[in-house]
Design a protein around this motif. Structure first.
Motif, PDB file in Angstrom:
ATOM      1  N   UNK A  93       0.856  -1.182   0.000  1.00  0.00           N
ATOM      2  CA  UNK A  93       0.000   0.000   0.000  1.00  0.00           C
ATOM      3  C   UNK A  93       0.888   1.228   0.000  1.00  0.00           C
ATOM      4  N   UNK A  94       0.700   2.108  -0.985  1.00  0.00           N
ATOM      5  CA  UNK A  94       1.433   3.362  -1.051  1.00  0.00           C
ATOM      6  C   UNK A  94       0.449   4.513  -0.958  1.00  0.00           C
ATOM      7  N   UNK A  95       0.671   5.395   0.005  1.00  0.00           N
ATOM      8  CA  UNK A  95      -0.206   6.542   0.197  1.00  0.00           C
ATOM      9  C   UNK A  95       0.483   7.863  -0.157  1.00  0.00           C
ATOM     10  N   UNK A  96       1.694   8.049   0.338  1.00  0.00           N
ATOM     11  CA  UNK A  96       2.390   9.295   0.057  1.00  0.00           C
ATOM     12  C   UNK A  96       3.895   9.123   0.057  1.00  0.00           C
ATOM     13  N   UNK A  97       4.469   8.362  -0.895  1.00  0.00           N
ATOM     14  CA  UNK A  97       5.926   8.211  -0.937  1.00  0.00           C
ATOM     15  C   UNK A  97       6.625   9.561  -0.897  1.00  0.00           C
ATOM     16  N   UNK A  98       7.720   9.631  -0.124  1.00  0.00           N
ATOM     17  CA  UNK A  98       8.271  10.943   0.204  1.00  0.00           C
ATOM     18  C   UNK A  98       9.733  11.128  -0.161  1.00  0.00           C
ATOM     19  N   UNK A  99      10.615  10.252   0.332  1.00  0.00           N
ATOM     20  CA  UNK A  99      12.044  10.451   0.135  1.00  0.00           C
ATOM     21  C   UNK A  99      12.702   9.134  -0.246  1.00  0.00           C
ATOM     22  N   UNK A 100      13.865   9.215  -0.918  1.00  0.00           N
ATOM     23  CA  UNK A 100      14.460   8.049  -1.555  1.00  0.00           C
ATOM     24  C   UNK A 100      15.972   8.089  -1.437  1.00  0.00           C
ATOM     25  N   UNK A 101      16.579   6.898  -1.299  1.00  0.00           N
ATOM     26  CA  UNK A 101      18.043   6.779  -1.218  1.00  0.00           C
ATOM     27  C   UNK A 101      18.475   5.460  -1.833  1.00  0.00           C
ATOM     28  N   UNK A 102      19.362   5.517  -2.834  1.00  0.00           N
ATOM     29  CA  UNK A 102      19.902   4.303  -3.443  1.00  0.00           C
ATOM     30  C   UNK A 102      21.061   3.764  -2.616  1.00  0.00           C
ATOM     31  N   UNK A 103      21.211   2.426  -2.620  1.00  0.00           N
ATOM     32  CA  UNK A 103      22.334   1.796  -1.935  1.00  0.00           C
ATOM     33  C   UNK A 103      23.361   1.291  -2.948  1.00  0.00           C
ATOM     34  N   UNK A 104      24.416   0.672  -2.453  1.00  0.00           N
ATOM     35  CA  UNK A 104      25.507   0.204  -3.311  1.00  0.00           C
ATOM     36  C   UNK A 104      25.122  -1.011  -4.146  1.00  0.00           C
ATOM     37  N   UNK A 105      23.953  -1.600  -3.887  1.00  0.00           N
ATOM     38  CA  UNK A 105      23.510  -2.794  -4.598  1.00  0.00           C
ATOM     39  C   UNK A 105      22.560  -2.464  -5.746  1.00  0.00           C
ATOM     40  N   UNK A 106      22.296  -1.169  -5.953  1.00  0.00           N
ATOM     41  CA  UNK A 106      21.419  -0.761  -7.033  1.00  0.00           C
ATOM     42  C   UNK A 106      19.955  -0.723  -6.666  1.00  0.00           C
ATOM     43  N   UNK A 107      19.623  -1.073  -5.424  1.00  0.00           N
ATOM     44  CA  UNK A 107      18.250  -0.939  -4.933  1.00  0.00           C
ATOM     45  C   UNK A 107      18.072   0.384  -4.222  1.00  0.00           C
ATOM     46  N   UNK A 108      16.846   0.664  -3.802  1.00  0.00           N
ATOM     47  CA  UNK A 108      16.614   1.929  -3.109  1.00  0.00           C
ATOM     48  C   UNK A 108      15.620   1.772  -1.953  1.00  0.00           C
ATOM     49  N   UNK A 109      15.903   2.542  -0.922  1.00  0.00           N
ATOM     50  CA  UNK A 109      15.013   2.694   0.219  1.00  0.00           C
ATOM     51  C   UNK A 109      14.120   3.908  -0.020  1.00  0.00           C
ATOM     52  N   UNK A 110      12.865   3.833   0.427  1.00  0.00           N
ATOM     53  CA  UNK A 110      12.037   5.035   0.384  1.00  0.00           C
ATOM     54  C   UNK A 110      11.028   5.034   1.527  1.00  0.00           C
ATOM     55  N   UNK A 111      10.652   6.232   1.918  1.00  0.00           N
ATOM     56  CA  UNK A 111       9.673   6.405   2.985  1.00  0.00           C
ATOM     57  C   UNK A 111       8.298   6.689   2.385  1.00  0.00           C
ATOM     58  N   UNK A 112       7.275   6.331   3.129  1.00  0.00           N
ATOM     59  CA  UNK A 112       5.911   6.727   2.797  1.00  0.00           C
ATOM     60  C   UNK A 112       5.406   7.568   3.969  1.00  0.00           C
ATOM     61  N   UNK A 113       5.236   8.848   3.707  1.00  0.00           N
ATOM     62  CA  UNK A 113       4.833   9.789   4.754  1.00  0.00           C
ATOM     63  C   UNK A 113       3.348   9.691   5.085  1.00  0.00           C
ATOM     64  N   UNK A 114       2.582   9.104   4.169  1.00  0.00           N
ATOM     65  CA  UNK A 114       1.144   8.987   4.406  1.00  0.00           C
ATOM     66  C   UNK A 114       0.406  10.280   4.108  1.00  0.00           C
ATOM     67  N   UNK A 115      -0.884  10.249   4.372  1.00  0.00           N
ATOM     68  CA  UNK A 115      -1.746  11.402   4.127  1.00  0.00           C
ATOM     69  C   UNK A 115      -2.590  11.709   5.360  1.00  0.00           C
ATOM     70  N   UNK A 116      -2.848  12.997   5.547  1.00  0.00           N
ATOM     71  CA  UNK A 116      -3.782  13.457   6.569  1.00  0.00           C
ATOM     72  C   UNK A 116      -5.055  13.909   5.858  1.00  0.00           C
ATOM     73  N   UNK A 117      -6.198  13.402   6.295  1.00  0.00           N
ATOM     74  CA  UNK A 117      -7.489  13.815   5.739  1.00  0.00           C
ATOM     75  C   UNK A 117      -8.251  14.510   6.849  1.00  0.00           C
ATOM     76  N   UNK A 118      -8.298  15.837   6.784  1.00  0.00           N
ATOM     77  CA  UNK A 118      -8.923  16.603   7.863  1.00  0.00           C
ATOM     78  C   UNK A 118     -10.434  16.460   7.868  1.00  0.00           C
ATOM     79  N   UNK A 119     -11.025  16.263   6.698  1.00  0.00           N
ATOM     80  CA  UNK A 119     -12.478  16.083   6.653  1.00  0.00           C
ATOM     81  C   UNK A 119     -12.882  14.782   7.327  1.00  0.00           C
ATOM     82  N   UNK A 120     -12.093  13.722   7.103  1.00  0.00           N
ATOM     83  CA  UNK A 120     -12.402  12.418   7.701  1.00  0.00           C
ATOM     84  C   UNK A 120     -11.753  12.241   9.075  1.00  0.00           C
ATOM     85  N   UNK A 121     -10.937  13.228   9.490  1.00  0.00           N
ATOM     86  CA  UNK A 121     -10.254  13.200  10.787  1.00  0.00           C
ATOM     87  C   UNK A 121      -9.404  11.933  10.947  1.00  0.00           C
TER      88      UNK A 121
END
Length: 305
Positions: free
Chosen positions: A117-145
């Motif tokens: 499940x991906x909601x809000x991918x945010x930042x990315x970093x490649x490693x020495x193996x050619x793969x990458x790490x990334x964060x998912x910051x998510x989303x805030x929905x103020x209407x749905x609280x």
């Protein structure tokens, strides 16, 4: 510290990628575009993926890999632009691959692929193996609280594999690797916590490193502050963009504050290094739409690609 203005009039710029010719590529999240900036103020849109392009990094194939958060709603007040919850036309979180020569945008991973499940991918970093790490910051929905509970992922650049490695993580934002590739660092925004993870294999972390799960809390400041993206120094220090107090918090691998470099924009979101000696530091001052440059006290860590 003195700052040189590289470009202004940008719409919530982030993710500076320093090029060999002295130009810098940034995302303009609010406009859904990727822009190349040259000293002197010249700008050129090189791709328009839409949604909310966020983190950027070059991959082993020479293309840009983009964390697209799907879009924020924005508020503008007193000369500052600020994200505020999920966009009404939210287009879904995804990882994109972009050809900077043609502007072609390819969706590499989207929510549902490989069971993730991906909601809000945010930042990315490649490693020495050619793969990458990334964060998912998510989303805030103020209407749905409601606020998404999200994680940290590892993926292959060829589109064949993506996995959520760390869950839960509370609004992770910046991500980076130690110079030896054995430590993963992630900064959480609202908890304002910098966490270290011990890497035991490509895309794997030690799940028994800390009493509360795989992460070891490294640093958490007092006061009204929030963490955004981060970059690494060559000596292993972690430079975390800090919102609220406005600047860059430099944290040692032992979890001590080395220094704080102040700026004049409450939404200081990213730092990246370049130049022959890796001491040219580029900062995104996102609220006021500026990309600036300064000379850093220590060299930054060269990225994999």
């Amino acid at each position: 510290m003195e700052f040189e203005l590289i470009a202004d009039g940008l719409r919530f710029p982030e993710a500076p990628v320093v090029m060999d010719d002295g130009s810098v590529i940034v995302v303009e999240i609010e406009q859904g575009r990727i822009t190349r900036c040259w000293p002197g103020g010249r700008k050129e849109v090189i791709a328009a993926p839409g949604g909310g392009p966020n983190g950027l990094a070059f991959g082993p194939d020479g293309k840009l890999y983009c964390c697209n958060n799907g879009g924020f709603h924005y508020l503008e007040s007193n000369g500052y632009l600020a994200p505020h919850g999920i966009a009404s036309d939210y287009s879904g979180g995804r990882i994109e691959r972009i050809d900077i020569e043609t502007g072609a945008v390819e969706i590499l991973y989207k929510s549902g692929d490989h069971g993730i499940t991906l909601r809000g991918p945010n930042d990315i970093m490649f490693d020495a193996h050619g793969g990458f790490w990334f964060t998912d910051h998510g989303k805030v929905d103020y209407e749905k609280r409601c606020h998404d509970i999200v994680g940290i992922f590892y993926a292959k650049a060829d589109g064949s594999f993506v996995e959520e490695v760390i869950f839960p993580s509370y609004n992770p934002n910046g991500i980076g690797l130690s110079p030896d590739g054995k430590k993963l660092y992630a900064a959480e925004t609202y908890t304002c916590r910098l966490t270290q993870f011990n890497i035991v294999a490509p895309g794997k972390v030690d799940d028994a490193a800390g009493p509360g799960g795989p992460g070891i809390p490294l640093y958490r400041p007092a006061g009204y502050k929030f963490f955004d993206s981060l970059a690494m120094e060559a000596n292993g220090n972690i430079c975390v963009a800090t919102i609220g107090e406005c600047g860059i918090s430099v944290v040692s691998p032992e979890g001590e504050l080395v220094e704080f470099v102040a700026t004049d924009d409450i939404f200081t979101t990213n730092i990246a290094f370049g130049g022959d000696d890796m001491r040219d530091a580029y900062l995104t001052l996102s609220g006021s739409g500026r990309l600036v440059k300064t000379r850093w006290a220590r060299p930054g860590l060269k990225l994999q690609y």
